[in-house]
Motif scaffolding. Structure first.
Motif, PDB file in Angstrom:
ATOM      1  N   LYS A  96      11.908  15.089 -24.004  1.00 39.49           N
ATOM      2  CA  LYS A  96      13.103  15.909 -24.056  1.00 39.49           C
ATOM      3  C   LYS A  96      13.056  16.935 -25.177  1.00 39.49           C
ATOM      4  N   TYR A 142      13.570  26.641 -22.443  1.00 39.43           N
ATOM      5  CA  TYR A 142      14.299  25.390 -22.618  1.00 39.43           C
ATOM      6  C   TYR A 142      14.317  24.940 -24.076  1.00 39.43           C
ATOM      7  N   GLY A 172      12.246  20.462 -27.009  1.00 41.70           N
ATOM      8  CA  GLY A 172      12.332  21.843 -26.540  1.00 41.70           C
ATOM      9  C   GLY A 172      10.951  22.483 -26.490  1.00 41.70           C
ATOM     10  N   SER A 208      18.551  20.486 -17.513  1.00 44.37           N
ATOM     11  CA  SER A 208      19.761  21.103 -16.943  1.00 44.37           C
ATOM     12  C   SER A 208      19.389  21.920 -15.701  1.00 44.37           C
ATOM     13  N   ASN A 257      16.882  18.447 -25.552  1.00 46.85           N
ATOM     14  CA  ASN A 257      18.119  17.846 -25.070  1.00 46.85           C
ATOM     15  C   ASN A 257      18.459  16.701 -26.003  1.00 46.85           C
ATOM     16  N   TYR A 299      18.299  27.205 -22.439  1.00 43.95           N
ATOM     17  CA  TYR A 299      18.936  26.239 -21.525  1.00 43.95           C
ATOM     18  C   TYR A 299      18.407  24.860 -21.892  1.00 43.95           C
ATOM     19  N   ARG A 300      19.204  23.856 -21.594  1.00 39.75           N
ATOM     20  CA  ARG A 300      18.832  22.519 -22.022  1.00 39.75           C
ATOM     21  C   ARG A 300      17.810  21.883 -21.093  1.00 39.75           C
TER      22      ARG A 300
END
Ligand code: BG6
Length: 481
Positions: free
Chosen positions: A293, A282, A295, A460, A285, A456-457
């Motif tokens: 949020k 990840y 990463g 998500s 975001n 990937y965020r």
């Protein structure tokens, strides 16, 4: 045995697992009068501290109900704490003296829970064996993953343990085996004639077993980076579920009969190849707020160039008469859009279509969490004048049918099983060997080739490529899984 004194020794009593999970669990078991009356609890760790300190640390994680107070006091009075090293026998000899003090009468049993880092597994177990085994009853040892990080280190640990304890004394926890719906799998499959004859390659197109978590590694980055999601969740929790979904009917409910079948089905699975796996990691975001949020690579405890997967989707094939050619898709990830663990058994399309392609596949969904449920998706005529089809469910949602209190926590159930001496829901050493046989080659390949995970965020559904993989593996995607 429940009339005799029992001592529950929690090694690693000052750690995270102890305060967040094990102390609360033994309190709930104690509160509900499920443990032997004469049970003594001893915490053991390096930290110099008292029972009062531990009680303070656990406070946040224990929910007291009105009227619990008096019993809660009594619970802590049944607790003791001993500070010692993990590698010195003399400390364990002193621990032994402390345990012996409580063991009045001719029979007394001991349970050791290893909530310690794997680096001290070997020392601790040698010291228990040399200085702390019960001479008046049973000694059982509970141990939790990581059981090594590949086939070699795991078999080294298994051999070490086998030199000290009998398999009947070893309780390897995979806490997913303590979950209500995971335990229900055998009942669903083997107590219902409606499923028995269709549970095979003739009728089932694919099986999807998913684990999703809405948060990242949050402070556990250091530990996690060494292992990654494949070792953390897929190789154990998801593979255990797979064995229960796919195994043959055991001769009886005897724990060894069940585990014989679980091992057998694993033996039919060949090691995973690179084309059968998709890995992800990840990233932050930017629309999100706050630290949560960030990463994976923004975690200060994670190396900046880490390629450790936080998401993985793997397709396994079971090369036996029941399952040949049926994809079993294991999918797990952190920092996704929701918390969910479930099994989806997707049936094939009904042959000889007369509905112009409007009939969707049947699907049996076993929701492990949150909100335990079992439902069967099927096609029905939309009520009314038309002859339209509608997809609907036969739905057993637990919250509608049962009380919340009817579903115990996984750890409560498993720890109680250890007191009772039933190994049905614990992992046998040969299961572990098979699990590592299936996963070690791919783990090695990914690491040696430094394979980059797909980004990937945070928050998500995971990498978009994953949905394509479902389609490629005969899982017809509808809705948001
Ligand atoms: C543990 C993993 O085994 O299971 C964790 O190490 C994960 O990374 C946890 O968060 C999930 O357990 P549960 O019971 O909350 O689904």
């Amino acid at each position: 045995d429940f009339q005799y004194p029992h001592t529950f020794i929690l090694l690693g009593a000052s750690g995270d697992l102890a305060k967040k999970k094990i102390y609360p669990t033994i309190w709930y078991l104690y509160r509900d009068n499920l443990l032997p009356e004469k049970t003594k609890f001893i915490g053991y760790a390096r930290t110099k501290q008292s029972v009062t300190d531990i009680r303070e640390k656990c406070k946040k994680y224990i929910k007291l109900l009105p009227g619990d107070e008096e019993k809660f006091e009594k619970f802590w009075q049944s607790n003791d704490y001993f500070s010692g090293t993990y590698d010195k026998r003399v400390d364990f000899e002193m621990l032994n003296q402390l345990i012996t003090k409580f063991e009045k009468g001719p029979v007394a049993n001991r349970i050791f829970y290893l909530a310690v880092p794997p680096t001290v597994f070997e020392d601790v177990t040698v010291n228990i064996r040399n200085a702390c085994v019960s001479i008046k009853g049973f000694t059982r040892v509970i141990i939790e993953k990581p059981f090594g990080r590949d086939d070699i280190s795991s078999s080294k640990l298994s051999n070490h343990l086998a030199g000290l304890f009998k398999e009947e004394q070893m309780y390897r926890i995979d806490h997913y085996l303590g979950k209500e719906m995971v335990q229900n799998l055998m009942t669903i499959r083997f107590a219902n004639q409606i499923f028995c004859p269709s549970w095979n390659r003739e009728n089932i197109a694919s099986v999807l077993i998913s684990f999703k978590e809405p948060f990242g590694t949050e402070g556990r980055g250091g530990y996690f980076d060494d292992f990654g999601i494949i070792r953390d969740v897929m190789q154990n929790h998801l593979l255990q579920i797979l064995s229960l979904v796919a195994m043959e009917k055991p001769v009886s409910l005897n724990p060894n009969d069940i585990r014989d079948e679980k091992v057998k089905v694993l033996r039919h699975i060949r090691p995973i190849k690179q084309e059968d796996i998709l890995i992800g990691q990840y990233v932050g975001n930017p629309d999100g707020q706050g630290d949560e949020k960030l990463g994976y690579l923004d975690d200060p405890t994670v190396p900046k160039d880490s390629v450790t997967p936080t998401y993985a989707l793997a397709t396994l094939f079971i090369n036996n008469a029941r399952w040949q050619g049926v994809p079993f898709i294991l999918r797990c990830g952190k920092a996704l859009n929701e918390r969910k663990a479930e099994v989806r058994v997707q049936y094939k399309d009904a042959p000889g279509d007369i509905f112009n392609g409007h009939a969707k596949r049947n699907e049996l969904v076993i929701r492990v969490q949150p909100g335990e449920a079992l439902y069967l998706k099927l096609m029905s005529k939309s009520p009314g004048m038309t002859f339209d089809l509608v997809e609907t469910e036969l739905d057993l949602t637990y919250s509608m049918r049962y009380r919340e209190a009817d579903v115990p926590d996984a750890y409560e159930r498993l720890i109680l099983d250890v007191f009772m001496g039933t190994q049905m829901h614990f992992v046998r050493s040969d299961e572990l060997t098979e699990a590592w046989r299936i996963f070690t080659p791919i783990l090695k390949e990914l690491e040696e080739q430094h394979v980059k995970p797909v980004p990937y965020r945070y928050g998500s559904r995971g990498p978009l490529e994953a949905d394509m993989k479902l389609g490629e593996n005969d899982f017809k995607y509808s809705g948001s899984y």
